[in-house]
Design a protein around this motif. Structure first.
Motif, PDB file in Angstrom:
ATOM      1  N   CYS A  16      13.665  41.798 -84.347  1.00 57.60           N
ATOM      2  CA  CYS A  16      14.089  43.153 -84.708  1.00 57.60           C
ATOM      3  C   CYS A  16      15.610  43.246 -84.681  1.00 57.60           C
ATOM      4  CB  CYS A  16      13.485  44.154 -83.727  1.00 57.60           C
ATOM      5  SG  CYS A  16      14.031  45.845 -84.020  1.00 57.60           S
ATOM      6  N   CYS A  19      16.220  46.391 -81.597  1.00 59.38           N
ATOM      7  CA  CYS A  19      15.941  46.229 -80.167  1.00 59.38           C
ATOM      8  C   CYS A  19      15.760  44.779 -79.724  1.00 59.38           C
ATOM      9  CB  CYS A  19      14.712  47.045 -79.778  1.00 59.38           C
ATOM     10  SG  CYS A  19      13.146  46.422 -80.436  1.00 59.38           S
ATOM     11  N   THR A  21      13.177  42.752 -80.283  1.00 63.60           N
ATOM     12  CA  THR A  21      11.796  42.313 -80.098  1.00 63.60           C
ATOM     13  C   THR A  21      11.509  41.129 -81.008  1.00 63.60           C
ATOM     14  OG1 THR A  21      11.028  44.510 -79.485  1.00 63.60           O
ATOM     15  CG2 THR A  21       9.369  43.006 -80.356  1.00 63.60           C
ATOM     16  N   VAL A  23       8.495  38.715 -82.643  1.00 66.68           N
ATOM     17  CA  VAL A  23       7.060  38.613 -82.910  1.00 66.68           C
ATOM     18  C   VAL A  23       6.792  37.434 -83.824  1.00 66.68           C
ATOM     19  CG1 VAL A  23       6.604  41.076 -82.637  1.00 66.68           C
ATOM     20  CG2 VAL A  23       7.153  40.196 -84.882  1.00 66.68           C
ATOM     21  N   CYS A  31       9.351  46.807 -86.909  1.00 66.04           N
ATOM     22  CA  CYS A  31       9.209  46.424 -85.506  1.00 66.04           C
ATOM     23  C   CYS A  31       8.073  47.222 -84.868  1.00 66.04           C
ATOM     24  CB  CYS A  31      10.514  46.702 -84.768  1.00 66.04           C
ATOM     25  SG  CYS A  31      10.425  46.384 -82.991  1.00 66.04           S
ATOM     26  N   PRO A  32       7.175  46.548 -84.145  1.00 68.04           N
ATOM     27  CA  PRO A  32       6.084  47.261 -83.493  1.00 68.04           C
ATOM     28  C   PRO A  32       6.553  48.146 -82.333  1.00 68.04           C
ATOM     29  CG  PRO A  32       6.043  44.942 -82.880  1.00 68.04           C
ATOM     30  CD  PRO A  32       7.091  45.098 -83.944  1.00 68.04           C
ATOM     31  N   ASP A  33       7.747  47.888 -81.800  1.00 69.41           N
ATOM     32  CA  ASP A  33       8.245  48.673 -80.667  1.00 69.41           C
ATOM     33  C   ASP A  33       9.083  49.880 -81.093  1.00 69.41           C
ATOM     34  OD1 ASP A  33       6.999  46.977 -78.874  1.00 69.41           O
ATOM     35  OD2 ASP A  33       8.799  45.781 -78.514  1.00 69.41           O
ATOM     36  N   CYS A  34      10.016  49.684 -82.049  1.00 66.75           N
ATOM     37  CA  CYS A  34      10.926  50.791 -82.401  1.00 66.75           C
ATOM     38  C   CYS A  34      10.872  51.198 -83.872  1.00 66.75           C
ATOM     39  CB  CYS A  34      12.357  50.433 -82.017  1.00 66.75           C
ATOM     40  SG  CYS A  34      13.117  49.164 -83.061  1.00 66.75           S
TER      41      CYS A  34
END
Length: 46
Positions: A16, A19, A21, A23, A31-34
């Motif tokens: 990402c 952030c 991250t 994957v 991004c799965p987080d942000c």
């Protein structure tokens, strides 16, 4: 640098921009987080 062919169906490591991250997936949209943009870590940034 050697040119390589990237197959979008092959899983690769993505990071990402926002952030950091990491994957392993085949071309994630966000991004799965942000929700920010992801980059393929095997593709150089210029």
């Amino acid at each position: 640098m050697k040119d390589i062919e990237l197959d979008p169906e092959t899983e690769s490591t993505y990071e990402c921009f926002n952030c950091g991250t990491v994957v392993r997936a085949s071309a994630p949209n966000a991004c799965p987080d942000c929700g920010a943009e992801m980059r393929n870590r095997h593709t150089p940034i210029e």
